[in-house]
Design a protein around this motif. Structure first.
Motif, PDB file in Angstrom:
ATOM      1  N   GLY A  81       0.818  -1.225   0.000  1.00 45.01           N
ATOM      2  CA  GLY A  81       0.000   0.000   0.000  1.00 45.01           C
ATOM      3  C   GLY A  81       0.841   1.260   0.000  1.00 45.01           C
ATOM      4  O   GLY A  81       0.359   2.336  -0.355  1.00 45.01           O
ATOM      5  N   SER A  82       2.090   1.149   0.416  1.00 49.35           N
ATOM      6  CA  SER A  82       2.923   2.356   0.467  1.00 49.35           C
ATOM      7  C   SER A  82       3.774   2.530  -0.794  1.00 49.35           C
ATOM      8  O   SER A  82       4.544   3.482  -0.904  1.00 49.35           O
ATOM      9  CB  SER A  82       3.822   2.335   1.707  1.00 49.35           C
ATOM     10  N   LEU A  83       3.644   1.592  -1.749  1.00 50.51           N
ATOM     11  CA  LEU A  83       4.330   1.798  -3.033  1.00 50.51           C
ATOM     12  C   LEU A  83       3.582   2.878  -3.805  1.00 50.51           C
ATOM     13  O   LEU A  83       2.368   3.026  -3.631  1.00 50.51           O
ATOM     14  CB  LEU A  83       4.352   0.503  -3.857  1.00 50.51           C
ATOM     15  N   GLY A  84       4.261   3.620  -4.624  1.00 51.01           N
ATOM     16  CA  GLY A  84       3.563   4.702  -5.331  1.00 51.01           C
ATOM     17  C   GLY A  84       4.224   5.049  -6.649  1.00 51.01           C
ATOM     18  O   GLY A  84       4.907   4.226  -7.269  1.00 51.01           O
ATOM     19  N   LEU A 136       8.616   4.152  -2.056  1.00 46.97           N
ATOM     20  CA  LEU A 136       8.759   5.564  -1.688  1.00 46.97           C
ATOM     21  C   LEU A 136       9.339   5.722  -0.282  1.00 46.97           C
ATOM     22  O   LEU A 136       9.529   6.841   0.198  1.00 46.97           O
ATOM     23  CB  LEU A 136       7.395   6.264  -1.762  1.00 46.97           C
ATOM     24  N   GLY A 137       9.588   4.581   0.374  1.00 44.85           N
ATOM     25  CA  GLY A 137      10.083   4.631   1.756  1.00 44.85           C
ATOM     26  C   GLY A 137      11.573   4.930   1.818  1.00 44.85           C
ATOM     27  O   GLY A 137      12.229   5.179   0.805  1.00 44.85           O
ATOM     28  N   PRO A 138      12.135   4.887   3.024  1.00 45.26           N
ATOM     29  CA  PRO A 138      13.562   5.169   3.199  1.00 45.26           C
ATOM     30  C   PRO A 138      14.439   4.158   2.470  1.00 45.26           C
ATOM     31  O   PRO A 138      14.099   2.976   2.398  1.00 45.26           O
ATOM     32  CB  PRO A 138      13.787   5.056   4.710  1.00 45.26           C
ATOM     33  N   LEU A 139      15.569   4.619   1.960  1.00 46.10           N
ATOM     34  CA  LEU A 139      16.523   3.721   1.288  1.00 46.10           C
ATOM     35  C   LEU A 139      17.529   3.151   2.282  1.00 46.10           C
ATOM     36  O   LEU A 139      18.208   2.176   1.988  1.00 46.10           O
ATOM     37  CB  LEU A 139      17.279   4.473   0.187  1.00 46.10           C
ATOM     38  N   HIS A 140      17.655   3.798   3.447  1.00 49.08           N
ATOM     39  CA  HIS A 140      18.661   3.378   4.424  1.00 49.08           C
ATOM     40  C   HIS A 140      18.048   3.244   5.805  1.00 49.08           C
ATOM     41  O   HIS A 140      17.114   3.949   6.140  1.00 49.08           O
ATOM     42  CB  HIS A 140      19.779   4.422   4.523  1.00 49.08           C
ATOM     43  N   ASP A 141      18.628   2.364   6.614  1.00 48.98           N
ATOM     44  CA  ASP A 141      18.237   2.239   8.010  1.00 48.98           C
ATOM     45  C   ASP A 141      19.372   2.840   8.842  1.00 48.98           C
ATOM     46  O   ASP A 141      20.500   2.334   8.812  1.00 48.98           O
ATOM     47  CB  ASP A 141      18.040   0.750   8.331  1.00 48.98           C
TER      48      ASP A 141
END
Ligand SMILES: C[S@@+](CC[C@H](N)C(=O)[O-])C[C@H]1O[C@@H](n2cnc3c(N)ncnc32)[C@H](O)[C@@H]1O
Length: 369
Positions: free
Chosen positions: A239-242, A270-275
């Motif tokens: 659901g958070s893909l965009g 669309l989320g963070p690329l790094h932790d």
């Protein structure tokens, strides 16, 4: 110990191992001989060494496409003597190298496997799976998602950067089920399309995804993702893909969860690329083969803003109809009104959380040196 015919001893990082004397020195994975080795992927392997050293939760690992076993023996010697590693390749000649290299390095924790990774992963599960194919990882991702333990991590390389970054959009649509397009941020949208595709494969196994580290370097894209078990997690991730709608005339990049037009790039992550926690634990130890480069990338990743889609300095100059300003001056000026950082994707890239109108106004006010 039986030394593979036609091999030569090399040292990468703190580890010595045999590779074919004729092998690739750089560029995408083209087979020079039957067993593949590429000097230039030392940075890729260094990052794996750093990441697994900083990630003690992984107790079992699979180097699924191990070739000479270079990555497996480096993990065994340099990151984690306590980790049990299976080094697998479907080519029997590659397995001769893996066997010799495990013996040479005294890596008792490396088990050699000569199988198609899809068969192996139908029988066994691992905390960490490394997938490093020639070209696209797409055909192997379902097996990897099945073979990851709870909270397992996959390290995935894609060298098919041209479709992902928008040079061959039809190929990208076929392989990744996503629209790609040429843009100043093509390598970033490519990495995000890759992660978006992995997320949809994970969802089929009722797994959600978290991203530990993703980057573009040389001729490849690479991502380390952790799965989180549960249908709810899978739904939340998918659901958070965009999409991103990019207007090359105005420079506008609008991000949304819905496809605005057939030309919207995506679906993508669309989320963070790094932790941040994983990055904080990683260190460019002095024995790494590409230590200076690792230190430089680590610094950039740590300060890189988690705002999707960067601007390019030349692009901003052309939108404002002026000559390119010094990157440091632009970052400083943007930083006075909002947040701004460099990006590892491009030496001339700028990330900021300011709206485009403000970015252009501030850019126009930066003095020429
Ligand atoms: C790009 S090379 C891997 C390089 C290696 N990871 C390194 O760091 O040097 C890809 C390898 O995957 C192997 N391979 C291809 N298809 C495979 C499959 N279905 N199962 C297992 N191995 C496979 C090839 O034999 C080749 O050795």
């Amino acid at each position: 110990m039986s030394v593979p015919t036609g091999s030569v001893l090399v040292k990468e990082g703190a580890t010595e191992f045999f590779v074919p004397s004729v092998h690739s020195e750089k560029g995408p994975g083209k087979r020079v001989g039957r067993v593949f080795f590429n000097d230039q992927m030392a940075f890729n392997r260094d990052v794996t060494v750093m990441l697994l050293k900083a990630y003690p939760r992984a107790r079992t690992a699979l180097d699924a496409m191990s070739s000479t076993g270079a990555r497996a023996v480096r993990i065994a010697r340099e990151s984690r003597p306590d980790i049990s590693i299976v080094a697998n390749d479907r080519d029997s000649e590659a397995c001769e190298y893996i066997t010799a290299n495990a013996e040479l390095t005294g890596s008792d924790n490396v088990e050699v496997s000569n199988d198609d990774l899809r068969c192996l992963l139908a029988r066994r599960v691992f905390d960490y799976i490394d997938l490093d194919p020639f070209g696209t990882p797409v055909p192997f991702l379902p097996a990897v998602m099945q073979g990851l333990k709870r909270h397992g991590v996959a390290g995935v390389t894609a060298t098919d950067t041209a479709p992902l970054a928008g040079t061959y959009p039809k190929k990208c649509l076929r392989r990744y089920g996503a629209v790609s397009m040429r843009s100043p941020f093509g390598h970033e949208s490519g990495v995000r399309i890759l992660i978006g595709h992995i997320a949809r494969e994970a969802a089929k196994e009722d797994k959600g995804l978290e991203c530990l580290l993703s980057f573009y370097a040389d001729h490849y894209m690479r991502t380390y993702v952790r799965v989180v078990d549960g249908g709810g997690e899978a739904d939340r991730t998918v659901g958070s893909l965009g999409y991103i709608h990019y207007d090359r005339v105005t420079g506008d990049r609008s991000v949304s969860l819905e496809r605005d037009s057939p030309r919207s790039i995506g679906p993508l992550w669309l989320g963070p690329l790094h932790d941040a926690e994983v990055l904080d634990g990683m260190a460019a130890g002095e024995n790494l083969q590409t230590r200076k480069r690792c230190a430089r990338y680590l610094d950039t990743w740590k300060q890189e803003l988690e705002v999707p889609f960067f601007y390019d300095n030349d692009e901003l100059a052309s939108l404002v109809r002026t000559s390119p300003r010094r990157l440091e001056d632009v970052l400083e000026a943007l930083g006075a009104s909002g947040r701004a950082s460099r990006t590892h994707f491009s030496p001339t890239g700028i990330r900021t959380d300011l709206p485009l109108r403000d970015v252009l106004g501030i850019y126009a006010s930066v003095r020429e040196h």
